[in-house]
Design an enzyme around this catalytic site. Sequence first.
Site, PDB file in Angstrom:
ATOM      1  N   ASP A  45       1.339  -1.162   0.440  1.00 61.52           N
ATOM      2  CA  ASP A  45       0.366  -0.075  -0.249  1.00 61.52           C
ATOM      3  C   ASP A  45       0.443   1.369  -0.321  1.00 61.52           C
ATOM      4  O   ASP A  45       0.497   2.783  -0.104  1.00 61.52           O
ATOM      5  CB  ASP A  45      -1.016  -0.021   0.757  1.00 61.52           C
ATOM      6  CG  ASP A  45      -0.764  -0.131   1.763  1.00 61.52           C
ATOM      7  OD1 ASP A  45       0.645  -0.315   2.453  1.00 61.52           O
ATOM      8  OD2 ASP A  45      -1.617   0.095   3.828  1.00 61.52           O
ATOM      9  N   ASP A  89      -1.253  -6.076   0.148  1.00 60.66           N
ATOM     10  CA  ASP A  89      -1.286  -5.620   0.907  1.00 60.66           C
ATOM     11  C   ASP A  89      -2.938  -5.144   1.375  1.00 60.66           C
ATOM     12  O   ASP A  89      -3.313  -4.726   0.964  1.00 60.66           O
ATOM     13  CB  ASP A  89      -0.478  -3.926   1.309  1.00 60.66           C
ATOM     14  CG  ASP A  89       0.647  -4.006   2.499  1.00 60.66           C
ATOM     15  OD1 ASP A  89       1.142  -4.632   3.049  1.00 60.66           O
ATOM     16  OD2 ASP A  89       1.445  -3.504   1.703  1.00 60.66           O
ATOM     17  N   LYS A 117      -0.778  -9.331   3.279  1.00 57.90           N
ATOM     18  CA  LYS A 117      -0.247  -9.510   4.515  1.00 57.90           C
ATOM     19  C   LYS A 117      -1.326  -8.162   5.456  1.00 57.90           C
ATOM     20  O   LYS A 117      -2.132  -6.847   4.561  1.00 57.90           O
ATOM     21  CB  LYS A 117       0.837  -8.297   3.366  1.00 57.90           C
ATOM     22  CG  LYS A 117       1.922  -7.273   5.004  1.00 57.90           C
ATOM     23  CD  LYS A 117       3.466  -7.123   4.762  1.00 57.90           C
ATOM     24  CE  LYS A 117       3.682  -6.317   3.795  1.00 57.90           C
ATOM     25  NZ  LYS A 117       2.947  -4.182   4.242  1.00 57.90           N
ATOM     26  N   GLU A 119      -1.162  -6.008   9.277  1.00 55.91           N
ATOM     27  CA  GLU A 119      -0.288  -4.656  10.199  1.00 55.91           C
ATOM     28  C   GLU A 119      -0.807  -4.651  11.845  1.00 55.91           C
ATOM     29  O   GLU A 119      -1.639  -4.728  11.968  1.00 55.91           O
ATOM     30  CB  GLU A 119      -0.196  -3.436  10.088  1.00 55.91           C
ATOM     31  CG  GLU A 119       0.480  -3.053   8.188  1.00 55.91           C
ATOM     32  CD  GLU A 119       1.216  -1.033   7.339  1.00 55.91           C
ATOM     33  OE1 GLU A 119       0.621  -0.823   8.227  1.00 55.91           O
ATOM     34  OE2 GLU A 119       1.658  -1.187   6.574  1.00 55.91           O
ATOM     35  N   GLU A 186      10.416  -4.376  10.008  1.00 51.66           N
ATOM     36  CA  GLU A 186       9.932  -3.055   9.433  1.00 51.66           C
ATOM     37  C   GLU A 186      10.787  -2.400  10.593  1.00 51.66           C
ATOM     38  O   GLU A 186      10.957  -1.801  11.680  1.00 51.66           O
ATOM     39  CB  GLU A 186       9.076  -2.178   9.309  1.00 51.66           C
ATOM     40  CG  GLU A 186       9.434  -0.873   8.733  1.00 51.66           C
ATOM     41  CD  GLU A 186       8.589  -0.404   7.458  1.00 51.66           C
ATOM     42  OE1 GLU A 186       7.735  -1.384   7.422  1.00 51.66           O
ATOM     43  OE2 GLU A 186       8.882   1.135   6.789  1.00 51.66           O
TER      44      GLU A 186
HETATM   45  O1  KIV Z   1       3.610  -1.505   1.691  1.00 50.36           O
HETATM   46  C1  KIV Z   1       4.760  -1.229   1.159  1.00 50.36           C
HETATM   47  O2  KIV Z   1       5.185  -0.670   0.537  1.00 50.36           O
HETATM   48  C2  KIV Z   1       5.200  -1.953   2.809  1.00 50.36           C
HETATM   49  C3  KIV Z   1       6.512  -1.580   2.408  1.00 50.36           C
HETATM   50  C4  KIV Z   1       7.358  -0.729   3.533  1.00 50.36           C
HETATM   51  C5  KIV Z   1       7.042  -3.533   3.713  1.00 50.36           C
HETATM   52  O3  KIV Z   1       4.571  -2.659   3.371  1.00 50.36           O
END
Ligand code: KIV
Length: 269
Positions: A45, A89, A117, A119, A186
């Site tokens: 994202d 994401d 993914k 968070e 990260e």
């Molecule tokens: O959105 C993204 O590109 C990420 C990376 C920073 C790992 O989550």
Amino acid sequence: MSAITLATLNRFKADRKRFSMLTAYDASFAAAAARAGVASVLVGDSLGMVVQGGDSTVSVTIENMAYHTACVARGIAGSKDVAPLIVADLPLGTYYTPEAAGESAATLMRAGANVVKLEGGAWLADTVRFLTERGVPVCAHLGLTPQTADMLGGYKVQGRDETAARRIRDDAAALEAAGARLMVLECVPNAVGAAVASALSIPVIGIGAGPGTDAQVLVMHDMLGVSQGRKPRFVKDYMAQACGVEEAFRAFAEEVESGDYPAPEHCYG
Ligand code: KIV
């Protein structure tokens, strides 16, 4: 066409073979990543910043993510090279409950993602379990979580003191126990990156997490030197020495595999 799978990445971890991940948002760059031998492509994202020109990831929608995931999946499917694993994401606000996460994940899987993914820490364990039980592979994301950067005091290194480092280690263990198959970590000190990677049996992919993680990811625009704004310490500009995009991608993949990237100047001590 052969493909990198979660089993491949697990084998890499067991064999202590480091692997690379790069973000991609469209067919052409995803195919270039496949040609260059990048093991996994993240439809991040981060597109809210590097593609849409915003100042964070919060404006990104599930429709945006599905569109870019489908573009990436078509680029990889059309390539003759080993297909990188596609991670996509789940954007902010699309996984506040397990059921909502299930709907959002199904949208991205239908678009071509292999893994989704999300968070956050142990509060997501029920959601990770819910998705895993329904056959959706999950990549967790800890440390600096850009969707909630304001709550973390901005884009800052996380886990600097022992209490914060312990919380990251505990969250990582809880998410692995809930079924997470991969983890992105990260912006944490080297010691935290190494401790999480050695405590978990799933592959841990670092970005500013030091040389002790199992893999490294960078935002494509950062490593090609075309991102606007401040360059984080962990970014290396691979275009500076390359004749083209594919050569820059290959140099990144090779330096991750050899352990030359990240060098001490890319790390938080
Ligand atoms: O959105 C993204 O590109 C990420 C990376 C920073 C790992 O989550």
